[in-house]
Write a protein that holds these residues in place. Structure first.
Motif, short mmCIF file in Angstrom:
data_model
loop_
_atom_site.label_atom_id
_atom_site.label_comp_id
_atom_site.label_asym_id
_atom_site.label_seq_id
_atom_site.Cartn_x
_atom_site.Cartn_y
_atom_site.Cartn_z
N UNK A 199 0.84 -1.22 0.00
CA UNK A 199 0.00 0.00 0.00
C UNK A 199 0.87 1.26 0.00
N UNK A 200 1.93 1.20 0.80
CA UNK A 200 2.81 2.39 0.88
C UNK A 200 3.48 2.64 -0.46
N UNK A 201 3.97 1.56 -1.08
CA UNK A 201 4.65 1.73 -2.37
C UNK A 201 3.67 2.23 -3.42
N UNK A 202 2.45 1.72 -3.38
CA UNK A 202 1.45 2.18 -4.36
C UNK A 202 1.15 3.67 -4.15
N UNK A 203 1.11 4.09 -2.89
CA UNK A 203 0.88 5.51 -2.61
C UNK A 203 2.04 6.34 -3.14
N UNK A 204 3.26 5.82 -2.88
CA UNK A 204 4.44 6.57 -3.28
C UNK A 204 4.54 6.71 -4.80
N UNK A 205 4.23 5.64 -5.53
CA UNK A 205 4.31 5.70 -7.00
C UNK A 205 3.51 6.88 -7.52
N UNK A 206 2.34 7.10 -6.92
CA UNK A 206 1.46 8.17 -7.40
C UNK A 206 2.00 9.57 -7.13
N UNK A 207 2.88 9.73 -6.14
CA UNK A 207 3.29 11.10 -5.80
C UNK A 207 4.79 11.34 -5.95
N UNK A 208 5.53 10.30 -6.31
CA UNK A 208 6.99 10.42 -6.36
C UNK A 208 7.44 11.26 -7.56
N UNK A 209 8.30 12.25 -7.31
CA UNK A 209 8.82 13.10 -8.39
C UNK A 209 10.05 12.50 -9.04
N UNK A 210 10.84 11.81 -8.23
CA UNK A 210 12.12 11.30 -8.76
C UNK A 210 11.88 10.03 -9.59
#
Lengths: 309, 205
Positions: free
Chosen positions: A277-288
């Protein structure tokens, strides 16, 4: 041109490296000499065979190299504590120099200030009685310059404050030394001291006190080098629920991509639904882009969908 | 046609300008710009290291060391040569060190013993044009072995010049510049390397 001279020129002719006038002579000769044309043919066959045997590094090797490089580069931010100057004037020069090179990030004066800081810590946190830790020595050093006044004779008068360095030595197992290091790991003004202390403490994360300090460093330290070192210390506790909770928060909040990459590595070492869940959240907002790619790869490895729907 | 050529020249000029801006950003500590710079060159650096050293581990070491040196020393880059030349100077120096060290402890074999018998580590890496029928593949395997032997026979400098000219397509003048030698010396190196290769591979090609 003779056949012998042309045979010698053929490799350079093949690569287009002859001077124009020599190249012209070679071409004239080739036009009329079947033997030398054959020689050129052999040169071309050799080149073709070599082309077919060129090694193409696989994309996975390139990806690994990039990953390791990024980590190494972010590690470069970790300050190295150097002890180059030993005399008071040298220490002053280094400290002064650092004022004018803020972009160089605390590497140069760290050694000098580290010693002073440890001296202060020693006084503040440890009560050394007779037979305590080693033999503390004292040595004068400059802490600040109050005034500089030249006179007419070509001399200069400098008013300075002196402080005394106190050197403490002891083994890492010593509780007093550990207390000092724990305090140094929280030293607000000196990332050099913090990174050195965390480096020494990170192999002792079995102690709750040390682990708490490492978690604190990962969560709050302003310096990415310190945070990365602290993460190394938490590696063997990557399955611990409290540590994972901290890591998840860091992953979503930390501004440094190198730190985020290291957190991803720690989290995916123990796969669970929360990590997905955390990784899925991060994919959506990660700039790098690189961190995003690491997330996507990790999700694929865990057979999870890359986005949330 | 002329317009195409002009277009290509102006595209190269724009690319140069952009690269200069990226390098300046790296010099000011921009790590995203550094990543951009790495990605522009790292494939060719890895390919060069891989072909020169014929070992994925060594190629990986060269990659890492070269770009870390770039990162640490980019502030000394003064735009008095192209970044490509500057980078390749670093890479070739590191590769030459590896090659020389290897000569001292003799050429390392890519073949390792496993439970299933000897395995060539380089087999896991794709050769250009590797998809042929079995007979062709066997012949190519033989040729590849002979090429490895021929390459191992070259001096470090000959191997470097040959690699840079043949595989990387660089001019000998540029190669001389990168290796801190003259164009003439690079020419001699290339000539000797080619002669040696033809000596070893002559009957196969």
């Amino acid at each position: 041109m003779t056949c012998d001279a042309v045979a010698k020129a053929i490799p350079l002719y093949h690569y287009g490296e002859l001077a124009p006038e020599v190249e012209e002579s070679v071409e004239e000769h080739l036009h009329v000499c079947a033997g030398c044309r054959e020689e050129l043919g052999r040169q071309k066959s050799l080149a073709a065979a070599l082309d077919r045997n060129q090694l193409a590094p696989p994309p996975s090797l390139l990806a690994e190299c990039r990953h390791e490089l990024i980590r190494a580069v972010y590690r470069e931010e970790a300050p190295a504590v150097s002890h180059r100057a030993s005399d008071p004037w040298g220490l002053f020069r280094e400290a002064f120099h650092s004022l004018w090179h803020p972009g160089i990030r605390f590497t140069r004066p760290a050694g000098a200030v580290a010693l002073v800081a440890l001296g202060f810590f020693a006084a503040r946190f440890v009560n050394f009685g007779p037979g305590g830790l080693g033999f503390p020595g004292t040595e004068a050093m400059v802490s600040s310059i109050r005034s500089v006044q030249p006179d007419n004779s070509g001399r200069v008068q400098i008013a300075l404050d002196e402080t005394h360095r106190r050197v403490i030595s002891g083994r890492l197992e010593d509780q007093n030394i550990q207390r000092l290091l724990l305090a140094a790991a929280r030293e607000p003004d000196n990332p050099g001291v913090r990174v050195e202390s965390v480096e020494l403490l990170k192999d002792r994360s079995a102690s709750v006190e040390v682990r708490t300090a490492l978690i604190e460093a990962v969560t709050h330290d302003a310096n990415p080098g310190v945070r990365l070192k602290a993460l190394e210390g938490l590696k063997s506790f990557a399955a611990d629920p409290d540590v994972r909770k901290t890591l998840a928060q860091v992953l979503l909040k930390d501004q440094n991509p190198g730190v985020r990459i290291q957190v991803i590595d720690l989290l995916i070492a123990h796969k669970d639904d929360a990590t997905v869940r955390i990784l899925q959240t991060l994919v959506g907002k990660e700039d790098n882009s690189y961190v995003r790619m690491r997330c996507q790869n990790a999700l694929r490895d865990m057979n999870a969908s890359v986005g949330t729907f | 046609m002329l317009q195409d050529a002009a277009g290509a020249v102006s595209a190269r000029a724009v690319a140069k300008v952009d690269e200069a801006a990226v390098i300046r950003a790296v010099q000011h500590g921009d790590q995203d710009a550094f990543e951009q710079l790495v990605r522009a060159y790292d494939q060719s650096v890895l390919r060069l290291a891989m072909n020169l050293l014929r070992s994925p581990e060594d190629a990986r070491d060269v990659y890492q060391e070269a770009f870390l040196r770039v990162y640490r020393n980019i502030h000394t880059f003064r735009f008095d040569c192209s970044f490509h030349t500057w980078l390749y100077r670093i890479v070739t120096n590191i590769c030459l060190d590896h090659l020389r060290k290897r000569k001292v402890r003799r050429e390392e074999s890519a073949v390792v013993e496993t439970a299933d018998g000897p395995v060539d580590r380089m087999d896991s890496f794709e050769h250009e044009g590797a998809h042929e029928d079995p007979e062709r593949r066997m012949w190519n395997r033989q040729l590849a072995d002979r090429i490895s032997a021929a390459l191992a026979d070259l001096t470090a400098r000959e191997r470097m010049v040959f690699e840079l000219r043949h595989y990387q397509g660089l001019r000998l003048r540029t190669i001389g510049d990168m290796l801190g030698t003259s164009e003439e010396a690079a020419k001699n190196c290339l000539f000797r390397a080619t002669q040696k290769m033809r000596g070893v591979l002559g009957d196969l090609v």
